[in-house]
Design a protein around this motif. Structure first.
Motif, mmCIF file in Angstrom:
data_model
loop_
_atom_site.group_PDB
_atom_site.id
_atom_site.type_symbol
_atom_site.label_atom_id
_atom_site.label_comp_id
_atom_site.label_asym_id
_atom_site.label_seq_id
_atom_site.Cartn_x
_atom_site.Cartn_y
_atom_site.Cartn_z
ATOM 1 N N SER A 136 62.101 33.085 61.073
ATOM 2 C CA SER A 136 61.735 31.673 60.946
ATOM 3 C C SER A 136 61.692 31.212 59.499
ATOM 4 O O SER A 136 62.103 30.094 59.172
ATOM 5 C CB SER A 136 60.374 31.426 61.598
ATOM 6 N N GLU A 137 61.196 32.079 58.615
ATOM 7 C CA GLU A 137 61.018 31.686 57.225
ATOM 8 C C GLU A 137 62.345 31.458 56.498
ATOM 9 O O GLU A 137 62.379 30.904 55.402
ATOM 10 C CB GLU A 137 60.186 32.744 56.484
ATOM 11 N N GLN A 138 63.459 31.854 57.127
ATOM 12 C CA GLN A 138 64.770 31.727 56.500
ATOM 13 C C GLN A 138 65.601 30.603 57.107
ATOM 14 O O GLN A 138 66.796 30.505 56.828
ATOM 15 C CB GLN A 138 65.543 33.046 56.639
ATOM 16 N N PHE A 139 64.991 29.742 57.912
ATOM 17 C CA PHE A 139 65.827 28.811 58.673
ATOM 18 C C PHE A 139 66.586 27.822 57.797
ATOM 19 O O PHE A 139 67.703 27.421 58.117
ATOM 20 C CB PHE A 139 65.004 28.088 59.756
ATOM 21 N N ASN A 166 62.363 29.997 68.362
ATOM 22 C CA ASN A 166 63.619 29.700 67.678
ATOM 23 C C ASN A 166 63.374 29.188 66.264
ATOM 24 O O ASN A 166 62.273 28.769 65.929
ATOM 25 C CB ASN A 166 64.438 28.683 68.481
ATOM 26 N N ALA A 167 64.432 29.218 65.452
ATOM 27 C CA ALA A 167 64.295 28.813 64.052
ATOM 28 C C ALA A 167 65.550 28.082 63.607
ATOM 29 O O ALA A 167 66.612 28.692 63.479
ATOM 30 C CB ALA A 167 64.046 30.032 63.164
ATOM 31 N N SER A 168 65.433 26.787 63.407
ATOM 32 C CA SER A 168 66.552 25.964 62.950
ATOM 33 C C SER A 168 66.001 24.590 62.593
ATOM 34 O O SER A 168 64.844 24.282 62.895
ATOM 35 C CB SER A 168 67.602 25.812 64.056
ATOM 36 N N THR A 169 66.822 23.765 61.973
ATOM 37 C CA THR A 169 66.375 22.403 61.711
ATOM 38 C C THR A 169 66.236 21.614 63.010
ATOM 39 O O THR A 169 65.438 20.671 63.080
ATOM 40 C CB THR A 169 67.357 21.666 60.771
ATOM 41 N N VAL A 170 66.988 21.985 64.036
ATOM 42 C CA VAL A 170 66.862 21.316 65.333
ATOM 43 C C VAL A 170 65.481 21.615 65.928
ATOM 44 O O VAL A 170 64.785 20.713 66.401
ATOM 45 C CB VAL A 170 67.977 21.758 66.294
ATOM 46 N N VAL A 192 81.620 32.328 68.386
ATOM 47 C CA VAL A 192 80.642 33.000 69.248
ATOM 48 C C VAL A 192 79.340 33.088 68.472
ATOM 49 O O VAL A 192 79.294 33.627 67.361
ATOM 50 C CB VAL A 192 81.117 34.401 69.668
ATOM 51 N N ALA A 193 78.280 32.545 69.036
ATOM 52 C CA ALA A 193 76.959 32.509 68.395
ATOM 53 C C ALA A 193 76.057 33.542 69.058
ATOM 54 O O ALA A 193 75.887 33.524 70.279
ATOM 55 C CB ALA A 193 76.354 31.118 68.510
ATOM 56 N N LEU A 194 75.479 34.432 68.268
ATOM 57 C CA LEU A 194 74.680 35.515 68.837
ATOM 58 C C LEU A 194 73.180 35.266 68.789
ATOM 59 O O LEU A 194 72.388 36.197 68.899
ATOM 60 C CB LEU A 194 75.037 36.836 68.145
ATOM 61 N N SER A 195 72.768 34.002 68.628
ATOM 62 C CA SER A 195 71.358 33.645 68.796
ATOM 63 C C SER A 195 71.278 32.159 69.077
ATOM 64 O O SER A 195 72.201 31.403 68.771
ATOM 65 C CB SER A 195 70.526 33.986 67.547
ATOM 66 N N THR A 196 70.144 31.718 69.654
ATOM 67 C CA THR A 196 69.995 30.289 69.924
ATOM 68 C C THR A 196 69.829 29.498 68.632
ATOM 69 O O THR A 196 70.146 28.316 68.590
ATOM 70 C CB THR A 196 68.806 30.032 70.861
ATOM 71 N N GLY A 197 69.327 30.133 67.564
ATOM 72 C CA GLY A 197 69.275 29.456 66.278
ATOM 73 C C GLY A 197 70.670 29.102 65.811
ATOM 74 O O GLY A 197 70.922 28.001 65.298
ATOM 75 N N HIS A 198 71.623 30.014 65.998
ATOM 76 C CA HIS A 198 73.011 29.734 65.657
ATOM 77 C C HIS A 198 73.555 28.601 66.533
ATOM 78 O O HIS A 198 74.317 27.748 66.064
ATOM 79 C CB HIS A 198 73.872 30.972 65.853
ATOM 80 N N LEU A 199 73.185 28.614 67.808
ATOM 81 C CA LEU A 199 73.628 27.546 68.706
ATOM 82 C C LEU A 199 73.135 26.195 68.201
ATOM 83 O O LEU A 199 73.891 25.220 68.178
ATOM 84 C CB LEU A 199 73.106 27.806 70.119
ATOM 85 N N ASP A 200 71.877 26.127 67.791
ATOM 86 C CA ASP A 200 71.320 24.880 67.255
ATOM 87 C C ASP A 200 72.182 24.347 66.121
ATOM 88 O O ASP A 200 72.532 23.168 66.071
ATOM 89 C CB ASP A 200 69.909 25.115 66.705
ATOM 90 N N TYR A 201 72.497 25.234 65.175
ATOM 91 C CA TYR A 201 73.259 24.808 63.999
ATOM 92 C C TYR A 201 74.671 24.383 64.375
ATOM 93 O O TYR A 201 75.190 23.403 63.847
ATOM 94 C CB TYR A 201 73.304 25.937 62.973
ATOM 95 N N CYS A 202 75.300 25.142 65.272
ATOM 96 C CA CYS A 202 76.650 24.767 65.709
ATOM 97 C C CYS A 202 76.669 23.349 66.266
ATOM 98 O O CYS A 202 77.479 22.510 65.854
ATOM 99 C CB CYS A 202 77.151 25.746 66.774
#
Length: 318
Positions: free
Chosen positions: A159-162, A299-303, A60-70
């Motif tokens: 964002s700075e921690q992505f 959002n914040a991720s490599t995606v 279960v991912a509690l943010s869209t940043g987590h969704l990106d990584y998944c």
């Protein structure tokens, strides 16, 4: 829009029920990721089952940043908490994620469990997760309840921690090498483009938020992507005490830069009609471009960073 159940005694979902649900799942491991170097622990039958099958199976991912990584790591979460914006569908999945992963993964199978700051804990528990992805910015009380449901891994948020957060998620999945590869691939392309371009042009970042306008400093994801590609920020946007600051029409001059990227969704488009905006050199000379608010500013991720980099390359090469 889905309304999460309140997190109090009247919701009918007490802490005792949480603990009972956790025991039914075979025990839960409480994890608090203290900094980016903390590796997720594994214990209890749920974790052993996940490890035996190659990693967590019900996330279960509690943010869209987590969704990106998944999704980038090849895992489709069973549940997702969302933050609905102007650029998402009614289920809260941003368009850029659908464009990137819609052909490869069944995004319709993901059950929305409410808003990211107040997920419906009954729905989360009902999905029988073996891993919950949260972050340190969540309310302490919420974190305690989540760890009563299943093993919980906390990312830093922001964002700075992505980049650091990608490492945490990848390690939680037992895919540390894949996480390193994703980051190296993104950074390699950004650096290569910067070297090929050979200039350190300035970029300006601004977006509308309802009837407000915000301009962004060095903590913004798009600012970090720009820095990775050798771009710089104008003096007025070098601040790092906060991600963004409010902007009035009279302060439009703070946006002056070689290139300007903006998102004015909904009714905030009036800003682009203001006389002072139209006099900005980047606007006059055709170097101001509208961008998708989700990857650029929300959002914040490599995606998301991949999308921002691709947009910069497309616009700045035109």
């Amino acid at each position: 829009m889905f309304t999460p159940a309140p997190n109090n005694a009247s919701s009918g979902f007490s802490r005792q029920r949480f603990l009972g649900g956790a025991l039914a799942l075979g025990g839960a491991t409480v994890l608090s990721a203290c900094g980016t170097s903390t590796a997720p622990s594994t214990s209890g039958s749920a974790s052993r089952s996940a490890s035996a099958s190659g990693g967590p199976q019900r996330v279960v991912a509690l943010s869209t940043g987590h969704l990106d990584y998944c999704l980038a790591l090849g895992i489709v979460p069973v549940g997702l908490a969302v933050a609905v914006s102007e650029a998402t569908d009614s289920r809260g999945i941003p368009d850029y994620i659908k464009q990137r992963f819609g052909d490869r993964h069944d995004l319709d199978s993901i059950q929305v469990v409410g808003q990211r700051m107040s997920p419906d804990l009954e729905k989360v528990a009902g999905l029988k997760p073996d891993l919950i992805l949260s972050n340190k910015r969540a309310d302490k009380g919420l974190t305690e309840k989540l760890t009563g449901i299943a093993r919980t891994v906390q990312t830093n948020g922001g964002s700075e921690q992505f980049k650091a957060d990608l490492k945490i998620v990848a390690e939680a999945f037992g895919k540390a090498a894949d996480g390193e590869r994703l980051l190296a691939d993104y950074e390699g392309r950004a650096h290569a483009w910067g070297q090929k371009r050979g200039t350190s042009d300035t970029i300006s970042l601004v977006r509308g938020k309802g009837d407000q306008y915000l301009y962004f400093g060095t903590l913004a994801l798009a600012s970090i992507v720009g820095a990775d590609a050798g771009l710089t920020r104008p003096p007025a946007q070098q601040f790092s005490d906060t991600a963004s600051r409010p902007l009035s029409l009279e302060q439009v001059g703070l946006l002056e830069a070689d290139w300007l990227f903006y998102s004015f969704p909904g009714g905030s488009g009036d800003f682009a009609e203001a006389p002072l905006w139209k006099k900005l050199p980047a606007v006059v000379e055709g170097r101001a471009f509208p961008v998708d608010v989700d990857p650029w500013f929300l959002n914040a991720s490599t995606v998301a960073a991949d999308r921002v980099l691709a947009d910069m390359q497309r616009f700045m090469s035109a």
